[in-house]
Scaffold this motif. Structure first.
Motif, PDB file in Angstrom:
ATOM      1  N   TRP A 108     -32.090 -86.866  13.759  1.00 25.85           N
ATOM      2  CA  TRP A 108     -30.668 -87.835  14.748  1.00 25.85           C
ATOM      3  C   TRP A 108     -29.524 -87.523  14.543  1.00 25.85           C
ATOM      4  O   TRP A 108     -30.166 -86.568  13.506  1.00 25.85           O
ATOM      5  N   ALA A 109     -28.682 -87.881  14.943  1.00 26.24           N
ATOM      6  CA  ALA A 109     -27.161 -87.871  15.065  1.00 26.24           C
ATOM      7  C   ALA A 109     -26.941 -88.941  15.020  1.00 26.24           C
ATOM      8  O   ALA A 109     -26.721 -90.039  15.702  1.00 26.24           O
ATOM      9  N   TYR A 110     -25.376 -88.948  14.673  1.00 28.17           N
ATOM     10  CA  TYR A 110     -24.572 -90.328  14.379  1.00 28.17           C
ATOM     11  C   TYR A 110     -22.724 -89.398  15.134  1.00 28.17           C
ATOM     12  O   TYR A 110     -22.380 -88.699  14.788  1.00 28.17           O
ATOM     13  N   SER A 111     -22.210 -90.887  15.437  1.00 25.22           N
ATOM     14  CA  SER A 111     -20.993 -90.816  15.441  1.00 25.22           C
ATOM     15  C   SER A 111     -20.231 -91.597  15.102  1.00 25.22           C
ATOM     16  O   SER A 111     -20.470 -92.731  15.780  1.00 25.22           O
ATOM     17  N   HIS A 112     -18.545 -91.986  14.657  1.00 24.85           N
ATOM     18  CA  HIS A 112     -18.289 -92.679  13.862  1.00 24.85           C
ATOM     19  C   HIS A 112     -16.911 -92.550  15.192  1.00 24.85           C
ATOM     20  O   HIS A 112     -15.699 -92.931  14.952  1.00 24.85           O
ATOM     21  N   ASP A 113     -16.891 -91.909  15.889  1.00 22.12           N
ATOM     22  CA  ASP A 113     -15.389 -91.984  16.772  1.00 22.12           C
ATOM     23  C   ASP A 113     -15.842 -92.039  18.124  1.00 22.12           C
ATOM     24  O   ASP A 113     -15.047 -91.449  19.282  1.00 22.12           O
ATOM     25  N   GLY A 114     -16.803 -92.900  18.835  1.00 24.75           N
ATOM     26  CA  GLY A 114     -17.086 -92.903  19.828  1.00 24.75           C
ATOM     27  C   GLY A 114     -17.597 -92.276  20.966  1.00 24.75           C
ATOM     28  O   GLY A 114     -17.648 -91.848  21.861  1.00 24.75           O
ATOM     29  N   GLY A 115     -18.937 -90.839  19.865  1.00 26.21           N
ATOM     30  CA  GLY A 115     -19.219 -89.909  21.019  1.00 26.21           C
ATOM     31  C   GLY A 115     -18.490 -88.751  21.024  1.00 26.21           C
ATOM     32  O   GLY A 115     -18.543 -87.600  21.677  1.00 26.21           O
ATOM     33  N   LEU A 116     -16.958 -88.388  20.290  1.00 24.07           N
ATOM     34  CA  LEU A 116     -16.331 -87.369  20.452  1.00 24.07           C
ATOM     35  C   LEU A 116     -16.714 -86.468  19.436  1.00 24.07           C
ATOM     36  O   LEU A 116     -16.818 -85.097  19.625  1.00 24.07           O
ATOM     37  N   THR A 117     -17.161 -86.364  18.923  1.00 27.32           N
ATOM     38  CA  THR A 117     -17.870 -85.190  17.278  1.00 27.32           C
ATOM     39  C   THR A 117     -19.628 -86.369  16.826  1.00 27.32           C
ATOM     40  O   THR A 117     -19.379 -87.223  17.529  1.00 27.32           O
ATOM     41  N   TRP A 118     -20.124 -85.330  16.647  1.00 26.82           N
ATOM     42  CA  TRP A 118     -21.490 -86.245  15.997  1.00 26.82           C
ATOM     43  C   TRP A 118     -21.695 -85.105  14.993  1.00 26.82           C
ATOM     44  O   TRP A 118     -21.730 -83.965  14.526  1.00 26.82           O
ATOM     45  N   THR A 119     -22.815 -86.053  14.052  1.00 29.52           N
ATOM     46  CA  THR A 119     -23.319 -84.849  12.814  1.00 29.52           C
ATOM     47  C   THR A 119     -24.655 -84.950  12.486  1.00 29.52           C
ATOM     48  O   THR A 119     -25.545 -86.256  13.393  1.00 29.52           O
ATOM     49  N   PHE A 120     -25.455 -84.051  12.388  1.00 29.97           N
ATOM     50  CA  PHE A 120     -26.448 -83.895  13.169  1.00 29.97           C
ATOM     51  C   PHE A 120     -27.302 -83.166  11.564  1.00 29.97           C
ATOM     52  O   PHE A 120     -27.588 -82.499  10.811  1.00 29.97           O
ATOM     53  N   PRO A 121     -28.032 -84.700  10.867  1.00 31.07           N
ATOM     54  CA  PRO A 121     -28.256 -84.428   9.172  1.00 31.07           C
ATOM     55  C   PRO A 121     -29.250 -83.930   9.218  1.00 31.07           C
ATOM     56  O   PRO A 121     -29.996 -83.261   7.862  1.00 31.07           O
ATOM     57  N   GLY A 122     -30.076 -83.616  10.031  1.00 34.07           N
ATOM     58  CA  GLY A 122     -31.159 -83.315  10.127  1.00 34.07           C
ATOM     59  C   GLY A 122     -32.609 -84.340  10.887  1.00 34.07           C
ATOM     60  O   GLY A 122     -32.466 -84.893  11.660  1.00 34.07           O
TER      61      GLY A 122
END
Length: 544
Positions: A108-122
């Motif tokens: 899974w990944a999350y974005s808090h800026d509408g999809g401009l950047t993504w964090t993939f924690p694993g």
């Protein structure tokens, strides 16, 4: 639940399907390859991306530097948005840390800026086999991640922090190709979770539907659905009526829509008061063409919850093999009486029927204002029927007519990057909003399977869908349903990106002409005049 009990139940389901004449398909949803580790990380602004016209697809499964993770695979993405904060998005997928192994986990990944950047924690649990990921959000912005385990049961993980972590985990029933939805109506069933899955690999045999009334913490004993629809999705009408669509596992290959009018009532066992066949002018396809090891598309159902003239209209869609030479088309039918009767099937894709192209992974979503959005992978531009591009279309008249489809991704080869199984998953996913659509899809732009996010429908970011924007403020001189300002700069008549002598000469030679969609009519007022000439002169040299 004992592992051998669930495996025995799944085999009984497979034997029953074979006895009914349904072809048996290999479901590799058990951990038959070893786990091999890899790492995720934070993607800085931009990250890895590809572009088609004005549409930028940003890679979601990236490393700490925002680049591609070589040697892995990611497919079957699902997407959800926090309705209280639309900038908070979550995408989930099947994560293969090595394409040398069929072992998959819950990425899974999350974005808090509408999809401009993504964090993939694993992954949710490193080294634990998981498959068939689905994510949805409730009205309070809680994200729910439904995940299938190797024993054909499911677990649901909850995130209270916008998808950063999923610390809460609850056991659920389930089986292969599970899907779920959440009641967001504000009515008696508000917050209910509804879950359905396939009879082919089920932890509970033919009883393939359950409900949770307490946020996934506990689930009712599963019940059987009439005609046993599988490989489909669920939706809830504005009044809380539940609909489930799929292909029947005991009336194969017929499509069926089942309805429950009382599932919203937590004190009652759901009753399915309607089971109706739906004609899509073809049959669902498994294991062929661009996706030889999987589905060519699952069944999608959704409903119009707007206050417009099509409120309550129910839609049923799938990529199907129609009569004739065309291998696969996207077909839709709609119902105006809660599923009792259905329209004739409507072909959504717009390539010539003799093109011999595959329109696969057809996917449906209805926007809050009633606009109906459809996406699919399309091979129309490859004579070999493999190279696929993501295309998008929409309808503003209840699915009767459709805008010419728009290609929104470069073409990719779906037969490369297989993670020891010959498919790129079984589905993609989308969210239809008032002015645009958010899409999560898998592609092989890096020579391997990766997950991408793209926005389509509001290319100039003015809060108006492009289909409404054109002719009401934006011009579309090349008639491709993309506002001109998204494709070129002011004064550029020939769309080559440079305002130069060629543009000036075209305006001068066309000066005084009147009509619609004139390339030289830069401001779209119906005549080539001084205003258009000034646009060229004031912007002369830009982009050159």
């Amino acid at each position: 639940m004992h592992r051998w009990t669930t495996v025995w139940a799944s085999w009984l389901g497979l034997i029953g399907m074979m006895a009914l004449g349904q072809p048996s398909f290999p479901h590799r949803e058990t951990p038959d390859d070893p786990y091999r580790p890899n790492q995720g990380g934070f993607a800085p602004a931009g990250g890895s991306f590809v572009q088609r016209g004005p549409y930028i697809s940003r890679q979601v499964n990236v490393n700490a530097a925002g680049g591609n993770i070589t040697g892995d695979a990611a497919n079957e993405p699902s997407i959800a948005m926090d309705p209280t904060n639309p900038n908070r998005l979550v995408i989930v997928w099947r994560q293969f840390d090595s394409i040398q192994s069929n072992f998959r986990q819950a990425g899974w990944a999350y974005s808090h800026d509408g999809g401009l950047t993504w964090t993939f924690p694993g992954v949710l649990e490193r080294g634990v086999f998981r498959s068939d990921p689905v994510v949805r959000a409730d009205a309070n912005g809680v994200f729910y991640y439904m995940s299938l385990r190797g024993d054909f049961t499911c677990q649901v993980f909850r995130s209270l922090d916008g998808g950063v972590t999923f610390p809460e985990r609850y056991d659920a029933f389930g089986g292969d190709k599970e899907w779920f939805t959440i009641d967001l109506t504000g009515g008696p069933g508000h917050g209910n979770l509804y879950l359905a899955w396939s009879t082919a690999a089920s932890s509970t045999g033919n009883r393939t539907f359950t409900r949770s009334t307490n946020g996934g913490v506990a689930w009712m004993t599963p019940i059987e659905m009439p005609n046993r629809p599988i490989w489909g999705t669920l939706t809830v009408d504005a009044d809380g009526t539940l609909y489930i669509g799929g292909v029947s596992s005991n009336q194969w290959p017929l499509f069926y829509l089942v309805r429950s009018s009382n599932a919203r009532n937590g004190s009652q066992t759901p009753v399915f008061d309607l089971s109706q066949p739906v004609n899509l002018n073809g049959t669902l396809v498994y294991g062929a063409g661009p996706n030889p090891g999987g589905l060519l598309g699952q069944v999608w159902v959704d409903v119009d919850r707007s206050q417009g003239g099509y409120r309550g209209r129910l839609y049923f869609l799938c990529s199907v093999d129609p009569p004739g030479v065309d291998p696969l088309d996207v077909y839709l039918a709609f119902s105006t009486d809660k599923g009792v009767t259905w329209s004739a099937p409507i072909r959504v894709n717009d390539d010539p029927p003799a093109a011999n192209a595959w329109q696969w992974f057809g996917t449906l979503a209805v926007a809050p204002n009633g606009r109906v959005d459809v996406i699919w992978y399309d091979t129309r531009n490859d004579p070999n029927g493999l190279l696929s591009e993501l295309r998008y279309t929409y309808s503003y008249d209840g699915g009767i007519t459709w805008a010419p489809s728009i290609p929104i991704s470069p073409a990719f080869h779906p037969h490369i990057g297989w993670p020891n199984q010959n498919k790129i998953g079984d589905y993609i996913d989308m969210i239809a909003l008032e002015a645009e659509t958010l899409i999560a899809y898998a592609a092989t732009f890096n020579g391997e399977q990766d997950v991408y996010f793209v926005r389509v429908g509001d290319c100039n970011g003015n809060g108006v869908h492009d289909g409404l924007d054109i002719g009401h403020g934006s011009t579309d001189r090349n008639r491709n349903l993309i506002p001109d300002e998204c494709e070129t700069r002011p004064g550029d008549v020939d769309f080559n990106g440079c305002v130069d002598d060629a543009d000036l000469l075209r305006v001068l030679f066309a000066f005084g002409q009147a009509g619609s969609n004139l390339f030289e009519d830069l401001n779209g007022d119906g005549i080539v005049d001084d205003a258009d000439l000034l646009l060229v002169l004031f912007n002369f040299g830009n982009g050159c």
